[in-house]
Design a protein around this motif. Structure first.
Motif, PDB file in Angstrom:
ATOM      1  N   MET A  29       0.815  -1.207   0.000  1.00 27.63           N
ATOM      2  CA  MET A  29       0.000   0.000   0.000  1.00 27.63           C
ATOM      3  C   MET A  29       0.848   1.257   0.000  1.00 27.63           C
ATOM      4  O   MET A  29       0.538   2.232  -0.693  1.00 27.63           O
ATOM      5  N   SER A  30       1.924   1.248   0.776  1.00 27.15           N
ATOM      6  CA  SER A  30       2.768   2.439   0.874  1.00 27.15           C
ATOM      7  C   SER A  30       3.451   2.762  -0.454  1.00 27.15           C
ATOM      8  O   SER A  30       3.840   3.910  -0.689  1.00 27.15           O
ATOM      9  N   LYS A  31       3.592   1.765  -1.317  1.00 28.72           N
ATOM     10  CA  LYS A  31       4.240   1.964  -2.616  1.00 28.72           C
ATOM     11  C   LYS A  31       3.222   2.257  -3.725  1.00 28.72           C
ATOM     12  O   LYS A  31       3.610   2.508  -4.856  1.00 28.72           O
ATOM     13  N   SER A  32       1.945   2.183  -3.389  1.00 22.09           N
ATOM     14  CA  SER A  32       0.906   2.452  -4.386  1.00 22.09           C
ATOM     15  C   SER A  32       0.157   3.719  -3.985  1.00 22.09           C
ATOM     16  O   SER A  32       0.555   4.415  -3.058  1.00 22.09           O
ATOM     17  N   ASP A  33      -0.937   3.986  -4.662  1.00 22.98           N
ATOM     18  CA  ASP A  33      -1.714   5.187  -4.348  1.00 22.98           C
ATOM     19  C   ASP A  33      -2.997   4.885  -3.568  1.00 22.98           C
ATOM     20  O   ASP A  33      -3.871   5.736  -3.468  1.00 22.98           O
ATOM     21  N   CYS A  34      -3.108   3.700  -2.986  1.00 22.14           N
ATOM     22  CA  CYS A  34      -4.326   3.305  -2.258  1.00 22.14           C
ATOM     23  C   CYS A  34      -4.718   4.318  -1.180  1.00 22.14           C
ATOM     24  O   CYS A  34      -5.887   4.670  -1.037  1.00 22.14           O
ATOM     25  N   ALA A  35      -3.728   4.775  -0.418  1.00 22.22           N
ATOM     26  CA  ALA A  35      -4.000   5.659   0.718  1.00 22.22           C
ATOM     27  C   ALA A  35      -4.470   7.051   0.286  1.00 22.22           C
ATOM     28  O   ALA A  35      -4.944   7.821   1.118  1.00 22.22           O
ATOM     29  N   ALA A  36      -4.368   7.358  -0.984  1.00 25.29           N
ATOM     30  CA  ALA A  36      -4.875   8.643  -1.463  1.00 25.29           C
ATOM     31  C   ALA A  36      -6.404   8.685  -1.400  1.00 25.29           C
ATOM     32  O   ALA A  36      -6.986   9.764  -1.253  1.00 25.29           O
ATOM     33  N   CYS A  37      -7.042   7.517  -1.471  1.00 26.40           N
ATOM     34  CA  CYS A  37      -8.504   7.460  -1.487  1.00 26.40           C
ATOM     35  C   CYS A  37      -9.112   6.612  -0.371  1.00 26.40           C
ATOM     36  O   CYS A  37     -10.311   6.718  -0.112  1.00 26.40           O
ATOM     37  N   HIS A  38      -8.317   5.757   0.251  1.00 26.46           N
ATOM     38  CA  HIS A  38      -8.825   4.833   1.267  1.00 26.46           C
ATOM     39  C   HIS A  38      -8.020   4.936   2.558  1.00 26.46           C
ATOM     40  O   HIS A  38      -6.812   5.162   2.525  1.00 26.46           O
ATOM     41  N   SER A  39      -8.708   4.731   3.667  1.00 25.24           N
ATOM     42  CA  SER A  39      -8.023   4.556   4.942  1.00 25.24           C
ATOM     43  C   SER A  39      -8.577   3.287   5.572  1.00 25.24           C
ATOM     44  O   SER A  39      -9.560   2.719   5.087  1.00 25.24           O
ATOM     45  N   VAL A  40      -7.970   2.863   6.636  1.00 28.25           N
ATOM     46  CA  VAL A  40      -8.415   1.633   7.288  1.00 28.25           C
ATOM     47  C   VAL A  40      -9.808   1.786   7.865  1.00 28.25           C
ATOM     48  O   VAL A  40     -10.665   0.932   7.665  1.00 28.25           O
ATOM     49  N   ASP A  41     -10.065   2.894   8.556  1.00 29.20           N
ATOM     50  CA  ASP A  41     -11.323   2.971   9.303  1.00 29.20           C
ATOM     51  C   ASP A  41     -12.166   4.220   9.070  1.00 29.20           C
ATOM     52  O   ASP A  41     -13.152   4.426   9.762  1.00 29.20           O
ATOM     53  N   GLN A  42     -11.808   5.059   8.092  1.00 31.95           N
ATOM     54  CA  GLN A  42     -12.605   6.247   7.805  1.00 31.95           C
ATOM     55  C   GLN A  42     -12.826   6.392   6.315  1.00 31.95           C
ATOM     56  O   GLN A  42     -11.894   6.223   5.529  1.00 31.95           O
ATOM     57  N   LYS A  43     -14.053   6.733   5.933  1.00 25.51           N
ATOM     58  CA  LYS A  43     -14.346   6.996   4.530  1.00 25.51           C
ATOM     59  C   LYS A  43     -13.584   8.237   4.102  1.00 25.51           C
ATOM     60  O   LYS A  43     -13.534   9.224   4.809  1.00 25.51           O
ATOM     61  N   MET A  44     -12.977   8.139   2.949  1.00 26.26           N
ATOM     62  CA  MET A  44     -12.303   9.295   2.354  1.00 26.26           C
ATOM     63  C   MET A  44     -12.962   9.506   0.993  1.00 26.26           C
ATOM     64  O   MET A  44     -14.178   9.599   0.920  1.00 26.26           O
ATOM     65  N   VAL A  45     -12.196   9.521  -0.059  1.00 28.94           N
ATOM     66  CA  VAL A  45     -12.757   9.565  -1.408  1.00 28.94           C
ATOM     67  C   VAL A  45     -13.499   8.254  -1.674  1.00 28.94           C
ATOM     68  O   VAL A  45     -14.596   8.238  -2.210  1.00 28.94           O
ATOM     69  N   GLY A  46     -12.870   7.154  -1.258  1.00 29.67           N
ATOM     70  CA  GLY A  46     -13.478   5.829  -1.367  1.00 29.67           C
ATOM     71  C   GLY A  46     -13.816   5.298   0.018  1.00 29.67           C
ATOM     72  O   GLY A  46     -13.516   5.928   1.030  1.00 29.67           O
ATOM     73  N   PRO A  47     -14.420   4.141   0.060  1.00 27.03           N
ATOM     74  CA  PRO A  47     -14.797   3.559   1.352  1.00 27.03           C
ATOM     75  C   PRO A  47     -13.574   3.138   2.165  1.00 27.03           C
ATOM     76  O   PRO A  47     -12.495   2.918   1.608  1.00 27.03           O
ATOM     77  N   SER A  48     -13.763   3.047   3.469  1.00 35.06           N
ATOM     78  CA  SER A  48     -12.678   2.538   4.315  1.00 35.06           C
ATOM     79  C   SER A  48     -12.522   1.045   4.077  1.00 35.06           C
ATOM     80  O   SER A  48     -13.441   0.367   3.603  1.00 35.06           O
ATOM     81  N   PHE A  49     -11.370   0.530   4.427  1.00 38.13           N
ATOM     82  CA  PHE A  49     -11.152  -0.906   4.298  1.00 38.13           C
ATOM     83  C   PHE A  49     -12.102  -1.673   5.216  1.00 38.13           C
ATOM     84  O   PHE A  49     -12.558  -2.758   4.878  1.00 38.13           O
ATOM     85  N   HIS A  50     -12.425  -1.094   6.354  1.00 38.47           N
ATOM     86  CA  HIS A  50     -13.372  -1.725   7.272  1.00 38.47           C
ATOM     87  C   HIS A  50     -14.748  -1.859   6.609  1.00 38.47           C
ATOM     88  O   HIS A  50     -15.391  -2.903   6.700  1.00 38.47           O
ATOM     89  N   GLU A  51     -15.186  -0.805   5.921  1.00 37.15           N
ATOM     90  CA  GLU A  51     -16.478  -0.843   5.215  1.00 37.15           C
ATOM     91  C   GLU A  51     -16.476  -1.895   4.110  1.00 37.15           C
ATOM     92  O   GLU A  51     -17.472  -2.602   3.914  1.00 37.15           O
TER      93      GLU A  51
END
Length: 108
Positions: A29-51
């Motif tokens: 994840m740290s080498k990709s752009d996943c964290a730009a839109c997703h977080s573990v437990d909060q909705k950002m641009v995309g859903p959280s991983f928990h969701e």
């Protein structure tokens, strides 16, 4: 007593394996752009991983669906914002990420 020790060793081995998988997934994840839109437990641009984990819990086809979605991109499942394709991720790395999310990344 012997069975309790064996069971304990198995549980420890499984815990270490899950920790290693989580570490690998976070590294990918740290080498990709996943964290730009997703977080573990909060909705950002995309859903959280928990969701995501909650939505697909019990869905035996979830892994295949999400691997295809990560590799090809898509839209509509979580709203109007499209998720870009990630063809640069290897199949193995994509599977590691998806398995981590489906195992409920927030618990790791």
């Amino acid at each position: 007593m012997k069975y309790a020790v064996i069971a304990s060793l198995l549980m420890t081995s499984l815990s270490l394996a899950h920790a290693a998988d989580a570490t690998k997934a976070k590294e990918i994840m740290s080498k990709s752009d996943c964290a730009a839109c997703h977080s573990v437990d909060q909705k950002m641009v995309g859903p959280s991983f928990h969701e995501i984990a909650a939505k697909y819990k019990g869905d035996k086809s979830a892994e295949d669906k999400l691997i295809k979605k990560v590799k090809s991109g898509g839209s509509g499942a979580w709203g109007p914002v499209p998720m870009p394709a990630h063809p640069q991720l290897s199949d193995a790395d994509t599977k590691t990420l998806v398995d981590w999310v489906l195992a409920d990344a927030s618990a790791k």
